[in-house]
Motif scaffolding. Structure first.
Motif, PDB file in Angstrom:
ATOM      1  N   TYR A  66       0.862  -1.188   0.000  1.00 50.51           N
ATOM      2  CA  TYR A  66       0.000   0.000   0.000  1.00 50.51           C
ATOM      3  C   TYR A  66       0.896   1.235   0.000  1.00 50.51           C
ATOM      4  N   ARG A  67       0.286   2.396  -0.336  1.00 58.45           N
ATOM      5  CA  ARG A  67       1.074   3.616  -0.468  1.00 58.45           C
ATOM      6  C   ARG A  67       1.109   4.440   0.811  1.00 58.45           C
ATOM      7  N   ARG A  68       0.029   4.403   1.576  1.00 58.48           N
ATOM      8  CA  ARG A  68      -0.055   5.287   2.731  1.00 58.48           C
ATOM      9  C   ARG A  68      -0.614   4.536   3.943  1.00 58.48           C
ATOM     10  N   SER A  84       1.858   8.660  10.955  1.00 54.37           N
ATOM     11  CA  SER A  84       1.457   8.363   9.576  1.00 54.37           C
ATOM     12  C   SER A  84       2.706   8.174   8.730  1.00 54.37           C
ATOM     13  N   SER A  85       2.524   7.635   7.530  1.00 55.33           N
ATOM     14  CA  SER A  85       3.657   7.431   6.631  1.00 55.33           C
ATOM     15  C   SER A  85       4.218   8.763   6.151  1.00 55.33           C
ATOM     16  N   PHE A  98       7.312   3.693   6.680  1.00 51.30           N
ATOM     17  CA  PHE A  98       6.385   2.725   6.085  1.00 51.30           C
ATOM     18  C   PHE A  98       7.011   2.111   4.844  1.00 51.30           C
ATOM     19  N   ASN A  99       7.060   0.746   4.826  1.00 51.86           N
ATOM     20  CA  ASN A  99       7.637   0.026   3.690  1.00 51.86           C
ATOM     21  C   ASN A  99       6.580  -0.518   2.739  1.00 51.86           C
ATOM     22  N   GLN A 125      -8.337   2.354   4.466  1.00 48.96           N
ATOM     23  CA  GLN A 125      -8.997   1.107   4.858  1.00 48.96           C
ATOM     24  C   GLN A 125      -8.451   0.663   6.208  1.00 48.96           C
ATOM     25  N   ARG A 126      -9.342   0.258   7.083  1.00 49.87           N
ATOM     26  CA  ARG A 126      -8.902  -0.155   8.415  1.00 49.87           C
ATOM     27  C   ARG A 126      -8.294  -1.548   8.366  1.00 49.87           C
ATOM     28  N   PHE A 127      -7.061  -1.640   8.873  1.00 53.69           N
ATOM     29  CA  PHE A 127      -6.337  -2.905   8.867  1.00 53.69           C
ATOM     30  C   PHE A 127      -6.052  -3.426  10.271  1.00 53.69           C
TER      31      PHE A 127
END
Length: 287
Positions: A66-68, A84-85, A98-99, A125-127
């Protein structure tokens, strides 16, 4: 046994040995499976002690990139972004860069006010969703003078399942149950207290333990200290010195009052002489 922050390194079989007087009675086995991602998983409820050495690490992971990513904390209707990222903080709330797959949140130290719901989002999206309940222990009272000592164990929130609090007096690695209570959301307070009439050397090490659904969730340790011999001696010396000063002051005061009384009662020599002379003058005039 409680394993905090489980990851892939804990995957495998754990065994528990039961022994009596050193003799092995039987062994129990349990297999621990660790999921590779946190997407669409149910709420995870965690308990942590609030202290300078406590910490919690929340895992947010996915197998696809994912990007963000971001972590938020929600209390009632208020929500704030923690990391945050785009902006990785380095205070009590921190996350690594964030990778695209992993974005854990590290909270250290944990404070009592950190109680709330933590949510992880990848591209909105909640993960992952975690509920954190915090615990704190404290003591009040005690020396000097052999005053009673009050031990307190408090949880930040009681909602849903009942929470059992218990105070254990520790003797080495063994704990002796002193008091326990089941708390519900209708309970008037979220605290369990124990009062010690006086502090003894065998009452210095304590632990508050938390259970939900019959399972151990967290522990919080509290160590008390007895006053040192030097402190007690200084307290005794101060008390003795105060008494001596009081006696000296009282004696001096009584002495001064006695001198004043004697002075007031003692006849004045000049006045006595006048009293003797004046009647003679009056008699001489009358003749």
């Amino acid at each position: 046994m409680i394993i905090h922050t489980v990851d892939q390194n804990y995957l495998g079989i754990f065994n528990c040995n039961f022994r009596l007087n050193g003799e092995l009675l039987f062994t129990g086995y349990i297999t621990l499976n660790v999921l590779t991602d946190t997407f669409n998983k149910p709420l995870i409820h965690l308990f942590r002690e609030s202290s300078n050495s406590s910490e919690v690490k929340l895992i947010c992971r996915n197998s696809s990139p994912y990007r963000r990513a971001e972590w938020t904390m929600r209390r009632s209707t208020t929500s704030v972004t923690l990391t945050s990222s785009d902006k990785v903080r380095s205070d009590r709330f921190s996350s690594p860069p964030f990778n695209g797959y992993d974005f854990p949140l590290h909270v250290s130290p944990v404070t009592f006010e950190d109680s709330g719901t933590f949510e992880c989002f990848y591209d909105r999206q909640r993960f992952g969703m975690f509920k954190l309940t915090t615990i704190r222990v404290s003591e009040s009272g005690g020396p000097p003078g052999g005053q009673p000592v009050v031990l307190r164990c408090e949880v930040s929130e009681v909602s849903g399942d009942p929470v059992t609090l218990a105070w254990m007096r520790m003797e080495g690695s063994r704990g002796l149950l002193v008091k326990q209570e089941v708390l519900t959301n209708s309970h008037p307070n979220r605290m369990l207290s124990v009062t010690l009439p006086s502090l003894r050397s065998d009452q210095l090490h304590w632990q508050c333990v938390v259970f939900t659904e019959g399972m151990l969730r967290a522990t919080a340790s509290l160590t008390l200290t007895l006053p040192t011999q030097t402190t007690m001696s200084s307290m005794t010396g101060m008390g003795t010195e105060t008494v001596v000063r009081g006696v000296i002051t009282m004696a001096a005061t009584l002495g001064i009052l006695g001198l004043l009384g004697f002075y007031c009662r003692r006849p004045n020599g000049t006045q006595t002489q006048r009293q003797k002379e004046e009647p003679a003058q009056l008699e001489e005039t009358n003749v």
